[in-house]
Design a protein around this motif. Structure first.
Motif, PDB file in Angstrom:
ATOM      1  N   UNK A 206      45.985  28.072  32.444  1.00 49.05           N
ATOM      2  CA  UNK A 206      45.394  29.318  32.948  1.00 49.05           C
ATOM      3  C   UNK A 206      44.658  29.079  34.266  1.00 49.05           C
ATOM      4  N   UNK A 207      43.984  27.926  34.345  1.00 49.69           N
ATOM      5  CA  UNK A 207      43.229  27.620  35.571  1.00 49.69           C
ATOM      6  C   UNK A 207      44.168  27.382  36.757  1.00 49.69           C
ATOM      7  N   UNK A 208      45.291  26.709  36.502  1.00 41.33           N
ATOM      8  CA  UNK A 208      46.146  26.238  37.589  1.00 41.33           C
ATOM      9  C   UNK A 208      47.286  27.179  37.945  1.00 41.33           C
ATOM     10  N   UNK A 209      47.640  28.103  37.055  1.00 40.81           N
ATOM     11  CA  UNK A 209      48.832  28.941  37.273  1.00 40.81           C
ATOM     12  C   UNK A 209      48.446  30.414  37.441  1.00 40.81           C
ATOM     13  N   UNK A 210      48.320  30.885  38.676  1.00 38.77           N
ATOM     14  CA  UNK A 210      47.976  32.299  38.882  1.00 38.77           C
ATOM     15  C   UNK A 210      49.006  33.251  38.292  1.00 38.77           C
ATOM     16  N   UNK A 211      50.268  32.829  38.270  1.00 43.06           N
ATOM     17  CA  UNK A 211      51.318  33.678  37.677  1.00 43.06           C
ATOM     18  C   UNK A 211      51.023  33.910  36.194  1.00 43.06           C
ATOM     19  N   UNK A 212      50.626  32.859  35.483  1.00 42.83           N
ATOM     20  CA  UNK A 212      50.296  32.996  34.064  1.00 42.83           C
ATOM     21  C   UNK A 212      49.107  33.935  33.881  1.00 42.83           C
ATOM     22  N   UNK A 213      48.099  33.808  34.744  1.00 36.79           N
ATOM     23  CA  UNK A 213      46.915  34.662  34.615  1.00 36.79           C
ATOM     24  C   UNK A 213      47.274  36.128  34.787  1.00 36.79           C
ATOM     25  N   UNK A 214      47.980  36.454  35.849  1.00 31.25           N
ATOM     26  CA  UNK A 214      48.231  37.883  36.091  1.00 31.25           C
ATOM     27  C   UNK A 214      49.284  38.457  35.155  1.00 31.25           C
ATOM     28  N   UNK A 215      50.290  37.631  34.777  1.00 31.19           N
ATOM     29  CA  UNK A 215      51.288  38.128  33.823  1.00 31.19           C
ATOM     30  C   UNK A 215      50.668  38.313  32.428  1.00 31.19           C
ATOM     31  N   UNK A 216      49.729  37.441  32.057  1.00 29.12           N
ATOM     32  CA  UNK A 216      49.038  37.592  30.770  1.00 29.12           C
ATOM     33  C   UNK A 216      48.154  38.832  30.770  1.00 29.12           C
ATOM     34  N   UNK A 217      47.516  39.107  31.908  1.00 27.57           N
ATOM     35  CA  UNK A 217      46.681  40.304  32.020  1.00 27.57           C
ATOM     36  C   UNK A 217      47.528  41.567  31.897  1.00 27.57           C
ATOM     37  N   UNK A 218      48.625  41.604  32.643  1.00 30.48           N
ATOM     38  CA  UNK A 218      49.516  42.775  32.579  1.00 30.48           C
ATOM     39  C   UNK A 218      50.092  42.922  31.169  1.00 30.48           C
ATOM     40  N   UNK A 219      50.533  41.797  30.563  1.00 26.92           N
ATOM     41  CA  UNK A 219      51.104  41.850  29.218  1.00 26.92           C
ATOM     42  C   UNK A 219      50.092  42.322  28.185  1.00 26.92           C
ATOM     43  N   UNK A 220      48.873  41.799  28.262  1.00 28.13           N
ATOM     44  CA  UNK A 220      47.832  42.202  27.319  1.00 28.13           C
ATOM     45  C   UNK A 220      47.515  43.681  27.422  1.00 28.13           C
ATOM     46  N   UNK A 221      47.446  44.191  28.644  1.00 26.93           N
ATOM     47  CA  UNK A 221      47.158  45.622  28.849  1.00 26.93           C
ATOM     48  C   UNK A 221      48.326  46.496  28.375  1.00 26.93           C
ATOM     49  N   UNK A 384      48.580  42.520  42.912  1.00 29.23           N
ATOM     50  CA  UNK A 384      48.784  41.071  42.776  1.00 29.23           C
ATOM     51  C   UNK A 384      50.221  40.630  43.023  1.00 29.23           C
ATOM     52  N   UNK A 385      51.190  41.476  42.702  1.00 31.58           N
ATOM     53  CA  UNK A 385      52.588  41.048  42.778  1.00 31.58           C
ATOM     54  C   UNK A 385      53.265  41.391  44.100  1.00 31.58           C
ATOM     55  N   UNK A 386      52.783  42.402  44.789  1.00 30.80           N
ATOM     56  CA  UNK A 386      53.458  42.831  46.018  1.00 30.80           C
ATOM     57  C   UNK A 386      52.946  42.099  47.247  1.00 30.80           C
ATOM     58  N   UNK A 387      52.016  41.151  47.048  1.00 31.20           N
ATOM     59  CA  UNK A 387      51.488  40.395  48.181  1.00 31.20           C
ATOM     60  C   UNK A 387      52.494  39.362  48.670  1.00 31.20           C
ATOM     61  N   UNK A 388      53.446  38.998  47.800  1.00 31.07           N
ATOM     62  CA  UNK A 388      54.306  37.879  48.110  1.00 31.07           C
ATOM     63  C   UNK A 388      55.652  38.355  48.640  1.00 31.07           C
ATOM     64  N   UNK A 389      56.325  37.546  49.477  1.00 31.38           N
ATOM     65  CA  UNK A 389      57.629  37.931  50.002  1.00 31.38           C
ATOM     66  C   UNK A 389      58.651  38.103  48.890  1.00 31.38           C
ATOM     67  N   UNK A 390      59.541  39.052  49.073  1.00 31.74           N
ATOM     68  CA  UNK A 390      60.564  39.320  48.063  1.00 31.74           C
ATOM     69  C   UNK A 390      61.422  38.096  47.815  1.00 31.74           C
ATOM     70  N   UNK A 391      61.651  37.263  48.833  1.00 29.85           N
ATOM     71  CA  UNK A 391      62.532  36.106  48.664  1.00 29.85           C
ATOM     72  C   UNK A 391      61.973  35.087  47.665  1.00 29.85           C
ATOM     73  N   UNK A 392      60.673  35.159  47.313  1.00 29.60           N
ATOM     74  CA  UNK A 392      60.086  34.236  46.362  1.00 29.60           C
ATOM     75  C   UNK A 392      60.232  34.708  44.918  1.00 29.60           C
ATOM     76  N   UNK A 393      60.809  35.866  44.717  1.00 32.73           N
ATOM     77  CA  UNK A 393      60.781  36.464  43.389  1.00 32.73           C
ATOM     78  C   UNK A 393      61.417  35.588  42.318  1.00 32.73           C
ATOM     79  N   UNK A 394      62.426  34.788  42.640  1.00 26.77           N
ATOM     80  CA  UNK A 394      63.120  34.032  41.615  1.00 26.77           C
ATOM     81  C   UNK A 394      62.267  32.893  41.072  1.00 26.77           C
ATOM     82  N   UNK A 395      61.168  32.569  41.735  1.00 29.53           N
ATOM     83  CA  UNK A 395      60.428  31.368  41.377  1.00 29.53           C
ATOM     84  C   UNK A 395      59.091  31.653  40.757  1.00 29.53           C
ATOM     85  N   UNK A 396      58.969  32.807  40.143  1.00 36.87           N
ATOM     86  CA  UNK A 396      57.756  33.069  39.359  1.00 36.87           C
ATOM     87  C   UNK A 396      56.843  34.072  39.968  1.00 36.87           C
ATOM     88  N   UNK A 397      56.423  34.997  39.110  1.00 35.33           N
ATOM     89  CA  UNK A 397      55.366  35.915  39.411  1.00 35.33           C
ATOM     90  C   UNK A 397      55.699  37.170  40.056  1.00 35.33           C
TER      91      UNK A 397
END
Length: 397
Positions: A206-221, A384-397
């Motif tokens: 949880x500390x090291x993986x921002x993808x896990x943090x935000x996906x867990x937050x979205x999933x929990x909600x 949180x998710x739209x900050x990143x370039x679309x080309x990175x989508x295959x690699x998490x988050x």
């Protein structure tokens, strides 16, 4: 160095069946609560305690048992959890008192997390371009298990009494335990740390993986939204339409649409669209609440709302899992624990808040609460998710 076993179609189907059978163990009791209340002279609230303790057992299993999938040889672990579930179900069927039924229900909840060991195993065995589809297939089995458990339980109880439900389910799980040992390939552990380090590493993930943090937050909600809807919908249908419990239960069958969502979401994730498809599924959930509000006066609107909310929640769930499993191949069972514990806690909070909202303002208050949390999910995703370039989508988050 051992080569990774191949994930064949037959093995994937076997894992999907096991996922459904194991998670069904948690849901057999739900249609039986009235029968149990009559037999043991309990109030419906006291009988409902069985569901609560089983869910608490499941949460315990998520935290204590599922991480062992990274630390132990998984064929043996799956064989043991399936066999213990079979024993627990048999004990429930033979329980001499309600107190013993509660105790055995907790034990079944702890061990029936087999499904949450199978899902990361499918992700581990799948190739990168098929991982989303593999997760979607096993999750489809899980969803089907939840759906059919209630139907199976009702039919068996009608034919041969409530004890027969657990005895028959025990036989099925025992057969699956034997089949696990024969069919699941030998897969070496991916972690060789101490148990203390293994469990602490969940917090480190949880500390090291921002993808896990935000996906867990979205999933929990999102699962909170699920709890908000399903906890109070029966009250509204009884008050507005005078429906019987049997007819209300048929709305659960509409949940089959979630299986379609699981397959679609998995394929979209494999094509690199997980981030954008998550947003689409979240907005589908938001749109459902208008129809669910109108459902006070129109059953057609209500039914369409149920379809949309199920599509949105299950689709977002598979998209979340597909992205989480891309993060760390050696820690997929621990990633499952982190994500699913967040997911489960969100559902519990949603159910509790729904009961309070309905008591304060009826169905309109539930709709406002559910729509508000759904909109919050979209806001978090966009921020949180739209900050990143679309080309990175295959690699998490």
């Amino acid at each position: 160095m051992h080569s990774k076993p191949t994930l064949t179609t037959g093995l994937l189907i076997f894992m999907a069946v096991g996922s459904g059978l194991s998670v069904a163990s948690l849901y057999y009791v739900q249609p039986l609560l009235e029968l149990l209340a009559r037999e043991y002279g309990l109030s419906e609230t006291s009988a409902g305690f069985l569901v609560t303790v089983a869910q608490l057992g499941y949460l315990t299993g998520l935290i204590a048992v599922v991480p062992l999938g990274d630390h132990h040889e998984r064929r043996k672990l799956l064989t043991v959890t399936s066999a213990l579930t079979a024993l627990g179900l048999l004990a429930m069927g033979l329980a001499p008192s309600f107190l013993m039924l509660v105790v055995f229900s907790i034990s079944v909840g702890i061990t029936c997390v087999t499904a949450q060991i199978l899902v990361p195993l499918a992700a581990h065995l799948a190739t990168d371009d098929k991982r989303g589809s593999a997760v979607g297939a096993v999750m489809s089995g899980l969803l089907l298990g939840i759906l059919l458990a209630r139907t199976f339980s009702g039919i068996m109880a009608e034919l041969a009494g409530w004890r027969s439900v657990f005895i028959a389910a025990s036989v099925l799980m025992a057969i699956y335990a034997v089949a696990c040992y024969r069919i699941i390939p030998h897969i070496p552990p991916t972690s060789h740390t101490s148990y203390r380090t293994l469990y602490l590493s969940i917090l480190h993930l949880f500390r090291d993986e921002p993808v896990l943090r935000r996906r867990s937050l979205i999933g929990g909600l999102q699962y909170a939204v699920f709890g908000i809807f399903w906890t109070s919908m029966a009250f509204m249908l009884v008050r507005q339409y005078g429906m019987s419990e049997a007819v209300i239960g048929l709305y659960g069958l509409i949940g089959a649409i979630g299986i379609l969502a699981a397959r679609i979401a998995g394929k979209l994730a494999d094509r690199g669209w997980a981030r954008l498809s998550t947003g689409a599924f979240l907005m589908t959930t938001v749109s459902s609440w208008g129809l669910l509000y109108w459902g006070q006066w129109s059953l057609i609107a209500f039914t369409l709302g149920v379809v949309l909310i199920d599509l949105g929640i299950q689709g977002a769930h598979i998209s979340n899992q597909s992205e989480v499993y891309r993060l760390n191949p050696e820690a997929r069972s621990r990633l499952t624990t982190g994500y699913m514990a967040s997911y489960f806690l969100g559902g519990a909070c949603g159910s509790a808040s729904s009961a309070i909202a309905y008591g304060m303002g009826g169905w309109p208050a539930v709709v406002v609460l559910g729509a508000g949390v759904s909109v919050l999910c979209v806001v978090i995703w966009a921020a949180t998710e739209l900050r990143f370039p679309v080309k990175q989508m295959r690699h998490g988050g």
